[in-house]
Design a protein around this motif. Structure first.
Motif, PDB file in Angstrom:
ATOM      1  N   THR A 137      43.818  40.399  47.312  1.00 56.15           N
ATOM      2  CA  THR A 137      44.203  41.212  48.296  1.00 56.15           C
ATOM      3  C   THR A 137      45.784  41.813  48.168  1.00 56.15           C
ATOM      4  O   THR A 137      46.137  42.884  48.498  1.00 56.15           O
ATOM      5  N   ARG A 138      46.500  40.771  47.460  1.00 51.40           N
ATOM      6  CA  ARG A 138      47.922  40.894  47.338  1.00 51.40           C
ATOM      7  C   ARG A 138      48.587  41.034  46.001  1.00 51.40           C
ATOM      8  O   ARG A 138      49.396  41.609  45.674  1.00 51.40           O
ATOM      9  N   ASP A 139      47.808  40.474  45.203  1.00 50.77           N
ATOM     10  CA  ASP A 139      48.218  40.233  43.763  1.00 50.77           C
ATOM     11  C   ASP A 139      47.176  40.152  42.710  1.00 50.77           C
ATOM     12  O   ASP A 139      46.319  39.259  42.691  1.00 50.77           O
ATOM     13  N   THR A 140      46.725  41.385  42.153  1.00 48.40           N
ATOM     14  CA  THR A 140      45.397  41.277  41.383  1.00 48.40           C
ATOM     15  C   THR A 140      45.675  41.002  39.914  1.00 48.40           C
ATOM     16  O   THR A 140      44.883  41.239  38.853  1.00 48.40           O
ATOM     17  N   VAL A 141      47.145  40.623  39.712  1.00 53.85           N
ATOM     18  CA  VAL A 141      47.455  40.598  38.164  1.00 53.85           C
ATOM     19  C   VAL A 141      47.743  39.050  37.818  1.00 53.85           C
ATOM     20  O   VAL A 141      47.277  38.571  36.947  1.00 53.85           O
ATOM     21  N   THR A 142      48.610  38.191  38.569  1.00 49.47           N
ATOM     22  CA  THR A 142      48.737  37.014  38.102  1.00 49.47           C
ATOM     23  C   THR A 142      47.624  36.160  38.053  1.00 49.47           C
ATOM     24  O   THR A 142      46.574  35.916  39.045  1.00 49.47           O
ATOM     25  N   PRO A 143      47.347  35.495  37.020  1.00 48.21           N
ATOM     26  CA  PRO A 143      46.178  34.410  36.845  1.00 48.21           C
ATOM     27  C   PRO A 143      46.198  33.343  38.002  1.00 48.21           C
ATOM     28  O   PRO A 143      47.072  32.951  38.547  1.00 48.21           O
ATOM     29  N   VAL A 144      44.810  32.885  38.345  1.00 41.88           N
ATOM     30  CA  VAL A 144      44.862  31.633  39.057  1.00 41.88           C
ATOM     31  C   VAL A 144      44.289  30.720  38.338  1.00 41.88           C
ATOM     32  O   VAL A 144      43.553  30.773  37.320  1.00 41.88           O
ATOM     33  N   ALA A 145      44.961  29.231  38.694  1.00 38.46           N
ATOM     34  CA  ALA A 145      44.410  28.208  38.018  1.00 38.46           C
ATOM     35  C   ALA A 145      44.063  27.017  38.882  1.00 38.46           C
ATOM     36  O   ALA A 145      44.392  26.800  39.900  1.00 38.46           O
ATOM     37  N   GLY A 146      43.020  26.329  38.271  1.00 39.46           N
ATOM     38  CA  GLY A 146      42.555  25.048  39.256  1.00 39.46           C
ATOM     39  C   GLY A 146      41.163  24.554  38.520  1.00 39.46           C
ATOM     40  O   GLY A 146      40.874  25.117  37.395  1.00 39.46           O
ATOM     41  N   PRO A 147      40.536  23.703  38.844  1.00 37.05           N
ATOM     42  CA  PRO A 147      40.783  23.010  40.688  1.00 37.05           C
ATOM     43  C   PRO A 147      41.942  22.193  40.550  1.00 37.05           C
ATOM     44  O   PRO A 147      42.351  21.898  41.732  1.00 37.05           O
ATOM     45  N   GLY A 148      42.380  21.597  39.778  1.00 36.18           N
ATOM     46  CA  GLY A 148      43.613  20.650  39.800  1.00 36.18           C
ATOM     47  C   GLY A 148      43.017  19.304  40.121  1.00 36.18           C
ATOM     48  O   GLY A 148      43.951  18.676  40.801  1.00 36.18           O
ATOM     49  N   TYR A 149      41.700  18.797  39.783  1.00 33.43           N
ATOM     50  CA  TYR A 149      41.274  17.557  40.208  1.00 33.43           C
ATOM     51  C   TYR A 149      42.057  16.601  39.712  1.00 33.43           C
ATOM     52  O   TYR A 149      42.772  16.517  38.474  1.00 33.43           O
ATOM     53  N   ALA A 150      42.335  15.371  40.298  1.00 33.53           N
ATOM     54  CA  ALA A 150      43.115  14.107  40.018  1.00 33.53           C
ATOM     55  C   ALA A 150      42.281  13.504  38.711  1.00 33.53           C
ATOM     56  O   ALA A 150      43.293  12.788  38.109  1.00 33.53           O
ATOM     57  N   SER A 151      41.042  13.608  38.651  1.00 36.91           N
ATOM     58  CA  SER A 151      40.447  12.942  37.241  1.00 36.91           C
ATOM     59  C   SER A 151      39.243  13.845  37.093  1.00 36.91           C
ATOM     60  O   SER A 151      38.669  14.867  37.612  1.00 36.91           O
ATOM     61  N   TRP A 152      38.629  13.600  35.753  1.00 39.18           N
ATOM     62  CA  TRP A 152      37.728  14.295  35.179  1.00 39.18           C
ATOM     63  C   TRP A 152      36.304  13.801  35.988  1.00 39.18           C
ATOM     64  O   TRP A 152      36.067  12.667  36.168  1.00 39.18           O
TER      65      TRP A 152
END
Length: 558
Positions: free
Chosen positions: A178-193
């Protein structure tokens, strides 16, 4: 979150008329003829690598050709290991920019504690709003490549208080959008696979239209040998769900007893390169602002720094390395056709071993072979230079040589250089450079088979398109810079040119025969001795004057 003392250098000068007998032990095979991706220094990054006030010094960072960093958000609250909050992504952005590094912003580090203490959805969403607003107001910052939504939610997300993490991901990303439609998002960032956990996450994100643009997990289980299987499992999962391929960012790798051991680090980087990972960061365990133990006293290298320096020296294409097993001796290698130079960095094995370099059809006759090592000095002991083990002349027979490596220490890393003559680099491929909001492409008509295209964006620091070349020249003077480019617009196009943060000028590109059909133009740049950063931009902070479009193949400095 994340000694040996140096031996006396021994230089052995010998001329060998045929490849030596293979050493006992294990053999790492390097196939120079099998080139599988451009050199991009995938593993040269770190979590909390930089701190405010230019820590560590630029002189320690430029030789490493840093790829992507993970830094805390604006208004950072996190107190790693009891240290004061630091490493604010917006405050360290000028230094990261000077050394050509991208950065991913870890949003939950706005909280002071780890594991994070959940204070409610109203509190979290207000913090998200503040972080996004701060970034949008930083109009001179262009190297933020993504928002990392959470860190290690498999054990730090408070499900009892906040609800299911996958639903929390949806809610947070929707708020960001709703505030930034441009910057990519990254995740989920799990500690392990974990395949089942990743499947559930992707299924929920896909159903709600909030898939990550960059996929993140950590490799901290003492087993670099599992990297290939984890990447393969992710790619299979992605395909089974009908999700287009996402870049993979392993933004924490190597446990406490690995991260400062060059031999182990070489093994990790070898696995990341072969698996096609886009970027990977050294895990944080101790002090921030040291690239996680690579630099001591702000401007002195540790033993592990030299491994990354050798990595930074690589140019051209990564070439196939074949270890005897997934554990033990392994390494990564590159071939630069402009210098006809092969670099191999390897380790994680003890005793007498060997490296067999094949596919040397472009290096017939005699070649100069240098072998050196760097120790596991820890994070507080400076190592002023690697140890030279041997400098020899080999005769290439049947397109190959075999180099014996006696007395290896499993904790040390080793560097093998094969080249006809020693020469400084003059040609810099665009696909080896730091590429922001553009794409590395391939073409048989391009130098080294690759180039950078779709350098299309200007006017918004969140998605400006530019390419940063980190170059190293022997003397301070004016150089003629020849640019290989393509311009299929049918009219003259322009890009901005700046170096070392100086004033902008404009480069004009007359039309070529089409996209991917290359010509050259030349200009003059005045550089200082050593490392310099040259930027060619469609758009960048303080420059919005480009017209038309152009693709970049390479630059040469003469």
């Amino acid at each position: 979150m994340s000694l040996r003392s140096l031996g006396i250098a021994v230089t052995v000068l010998a001329t060998l008329l045929a490849p030596p007998a293979e050493a006992a032990g294990h053999t790492l095979v390097v196939d120079v003829a099998s080139r599988f991706r451009p050199v991009t220094h995938v593993g040269a990054g770190g979590l909390y690598a930089l701190a405010e006030n230019n820590r560590p010094a630029d002189s320690m960072l430029l030789p490493l050709k840093l790829n992507t960093l993970t830094q805390p958000p604006p208004r950072v609250g996190q107190k790693p290991n009891g240290q004061p909050p630091g490493g604010d992504a917006l405050k360290i952005a000028p230094q990261a920019d000077r050394v050509g590094a991208a950065q991913v912003v870890r949003m939950p580090d706005i909280y002071p504690d780890f594991p994070y203490k959940w204070l409610g959805w109203d509190d979290w969403l207000a913090k998200v709003d503040t972080m996004v607003a701060d970034r949008r107001n930083a109009t001179n910052v262009s190297n933020v490549s993504a928002w990392e939504i959470w860190n290690e939610p498999d054990w730090t997300w408070d499900t009892a208080a906040a609800g299911d993490f996958n639903a929390g991901w949806v809610r947070t990303v929707q708020r960001i959008r709703t505030r930034d439609t441009v910057t990519p998002v990254a995740g989920p960032g799990y500690a392990s696979w974990n395949t089942d956990r990743m499947r559930a996450f992707l299924t929920t994100a896909q159903a709600n239209g909030v898939l990550p643009d960059i996929v993140i997990w950590h490799e901290l289980d003492h087993s670099s040998g599992s990297v290939a299987a984890h990447v393969s499992a992710y790619r299979s999962l992605e395909a089974s769900l009908g999700i287009s391929p996402r870049p993979i960012f392993i933004n924490e790798y190597a446990w406490t007893d690995e991260v400062d051991v060059p031999g182990r680090v070489a093994n990790y980087i070898a696995k990341f390169e072969r698996a096609g990972v886009q970027a990977a960061d050294r895990a944080f365990w101790y002090e921030y602002g040291t690239v996680n133990g690579l630099v001591v006293n702000n401007n002195q290298p540790t033993g592990t720094w030299w491994l990354y320096k050798w990595y930074g020296d690589m140019a051209g294409s990564m070439v196939t390395t074949i270890p005897p097993a997934q554990s033990g001796i392994d390494g990564f290698a590159a071939y630069d056709p402009s210098r006809r130079r092969v670099d191999v960095v390897f380790g994680d094995e003890s005793g007498a071993n060997s490296v067999r370099v094949t596919g040397l059809g472009e290096l017939s006759g005699s070649v100069r072979v240098t072998l050196e090592s760097t120790p596991a000095s820890g994070r507080f002991t400076a190592v002023t230079a690697p140890t030279t083990i041997s400098t020899s002349t080999y005769t290439v027979a049947n397109g190959q040589i075999t180099v014996a490596v006696p007395g290896m220490s499993a904790s040390d890393a080793y560097h093998l250089v094969v080249q006809p003559t020693t020469a400084y680099q003059q040609r810099y491929e665009a696909e080896n450079a730091s590429v922001f909001r553009a794409q590395r492409l391939t073409s048989t008509s391009a130098s080294n088979g690759g180039y950078v295209g779709r350098i299309d964006n200007a006017g918004d620091p969140r998605n400006d398109s530019y390419v940063d070349f980190i170059v190293n020249v022997p003397t301070a003077r004016a150089y003629t810079m020849t640019i290989g480019y393509a311009n299929g617009t049918g009219a003259t196009s322009t890009q901005g040119l700046a170096y070392n943060g100086g004033a902008w000028s404009t480069v004009s590109y007359p039309p070529t025969a089409g996209w991917g059909r290359f010509g050259t133009v030349s200009t003059s740049v005045t550089l200082h001795a050593g490392y310099n950063v040259i930027r060619l931009a469609k758009g960048a902070p303080f420059f919005n004057g480009a017209t038309g479009y152009a693709e970049l193949d390479y630059i040469t400095l003469t």
